[in-house]
Design an enzyme around this catalytic site. Structure first.
Site, PDB file in Angstrom:
ATOM      1  N   GLY A  75       5.113  -1.124   2.684  1.00  0.00           N
ATOM      2  CA  GLY A  75       4.282   0.039   2.442  1.00  0.00           C
ATOM      3  C   GLY A  75       5.058   1.339   2.394  1.00  0.00           C
ATOM      4  O   GLY A  75       6.130   1.474   2.982  1.00  0.00           O
ATOM      5  N   HIS A  81       0.810  -1.216   0.000  1.00  0.00           N
ATOM      6  CA  HIS A  81       0.000   0.000   0.000  1.00  0.00           C
ATOM      7  C   HIS A  81       0.845   1.267   0.000  1.00  0.00           C
ATOM      8  O   HIS A  81       1.884   1.353   0.643  1.00  0.00           O
ATOM      9  CB  HIS A  81      -0.936   0.007   1.202  1.00  0.00           C
ATOM     10  CG  HIS A  81      -0.227  -0.091   2.527  1.00  0.00           C
ATOM     11  ND1 HIS A  81       0.260   1.009   3.196  1.00  0.00           N
ATOM     12  CD2 HIS A  81       0.086  -1.159   3.301  1.00  0.00           C
ATOM     13  CE1 HIS A  81       0.818   0.638   4.328  1.00  0.00           C
ATOM     14  NE2 HIS A  81       0.736  -0.672   4.414  1.00  0.00           N
ATOM     15  N   ASP A  82       0.401   2.229  -0.792  1.00  0.00           N
ATOM     16  CA  ASP A  82       0.970   3.579  -0.855  1.00  0.00           C
ATOM     17  C   ASP A  82       2.361   3.641  -1.477  1.00  0.00           C
ATOM     18  O   ASP A  82       3.020   4.679  -1.387  1.00  0.00           O
ATOM     19  CB  ASP A  82       0.995   4.234   0.538  1.00  0.00           C
ATOM     20  CG  ASP A  82      -0.381   4.272   1.173  1.00  0.00           C
ATOM     21  OD1 ASP A  82      -1.236   5.027   0.664  1.00  0.00           O
ATOM     22  OD2 ASP A  82      -0.621   3.559   2.168  1.00  0.00           O
TER      23      ASP A  82
END
Length: 262
Positions: A139, A121-122
């Site tokens: 992440g 994520h991200d």
């Protein structure tokens, strides 16, 4: 008409260009947008708020746009954005972002992503990168253009990798990597400049020489990081070829939050 295999499950709300191909047993969720001439192989799952550009190819058994592996995630409509002309091999996993960060995971254009790669994520990945088999990003990682990650390399969350850097096979990275630098090992250690990669991308001999001198200032001169930044700034106005690269390296050092591998 879109070439969708009869066994594929495509939500009627998904926005699929008429030239897209979707293979057997693939599943496409309702919030997915797929651009022209993209090919989705068999047994691929694309879910979440995922936007995919043109001329991409996804091989079998990848999971794209799934929920982040983050205990704080509560189902917010975060996103995954993938650009154009990317090749994604088997068993890759790309997750959407989280509201604790920018809310979107991004993969740019013209990237070569080999099997079993994980983009958490991200993560923000640029253009023209190569991720060899089993390269793994935790992440919030940032990866610049033209970066190469060797097989089984892994990157700690919140790390940044500058453009044209290279991680060797099985590298374990817990700090930032300045542009143009080659790393290897666990823990990671710097081993010079990515000279061969720069030659292939058309950098002149003089330009590469400027970058190598900058590497020496950071890694071989005995200067503190603050002194190295000042030395790089002083060199920017003296060189005929490569001042932009010196500026890129200096600005990277000024913005690192985890410190650099040194």
């Amino acid at each position: 008409m879109t070439k969708i295999h009869p066994t594929a499950i495509v939500d009627p709300k998904a926005q699929i260009d008429a030239s897209v191909e979707i293979g057997a047993y693939s599943v496409i969720g309702p919030n997915v947008v797929i651009g022209a001439r993209t090919v989705i192989g068999p047994h691929v799952v694309i879910d979440g708020h995922t936007t995919i550009g043109c001329d991409n190819r996804f091989f079998q058994f990848s999971s794209i746009g799934g929920a982040p592996q983050d205990k704080k995630y509560a189902g917010e409509p975060t996103r995954l954005e993938i650009g154009d002309r990317n090749l994604v091999r088997e068993f890759c996993t790309f997750n959407v972002g989280t509201v604790q960060d920018v809310g979107v995971t991004r993969l740019g254009n013209d990237n070569w992503i080999m099997a079993y790669v994980h983009l958490a994520h991200d993560c923000q990945v640029g253009n023209h990168t190569i991720f060899a088999n089993n390269a793994q990003l935790a992440g919030h990682v940032e990866v610049g253009d033209w970066v190469i990650l060797g097989g089984f390399s892994n990157v700690h969350q919140f790390c940044k990798i500058g453009p044209h850097a290279m991680l060797g096979m099985s590298t374990s990275l817990t700090q930032d990597v300045p542009p143009f630098v080659i790393l290897n090992g666990n823990p990671a250690a710097a081993h010079g400049v990515n000279t061969e990669g720069l030659k292939r991308r058309g950098f002149s001999r003089e330009h590469i020489g400027t970058i190598r001198n900058a590497y020496k200032l950071i890694y071989k001169s005995g200067l503190t990081l603050e002194e190295a930044k000042q030395a790089l700034a002083a060199e920017e106005g003296k060189v005929a070829d490569g001042a932009d690269s010196l500026k890129l390296m200096r600005e990277f050092l000024e913005t690192t939050t985890r410190g650099i591998v040194r």
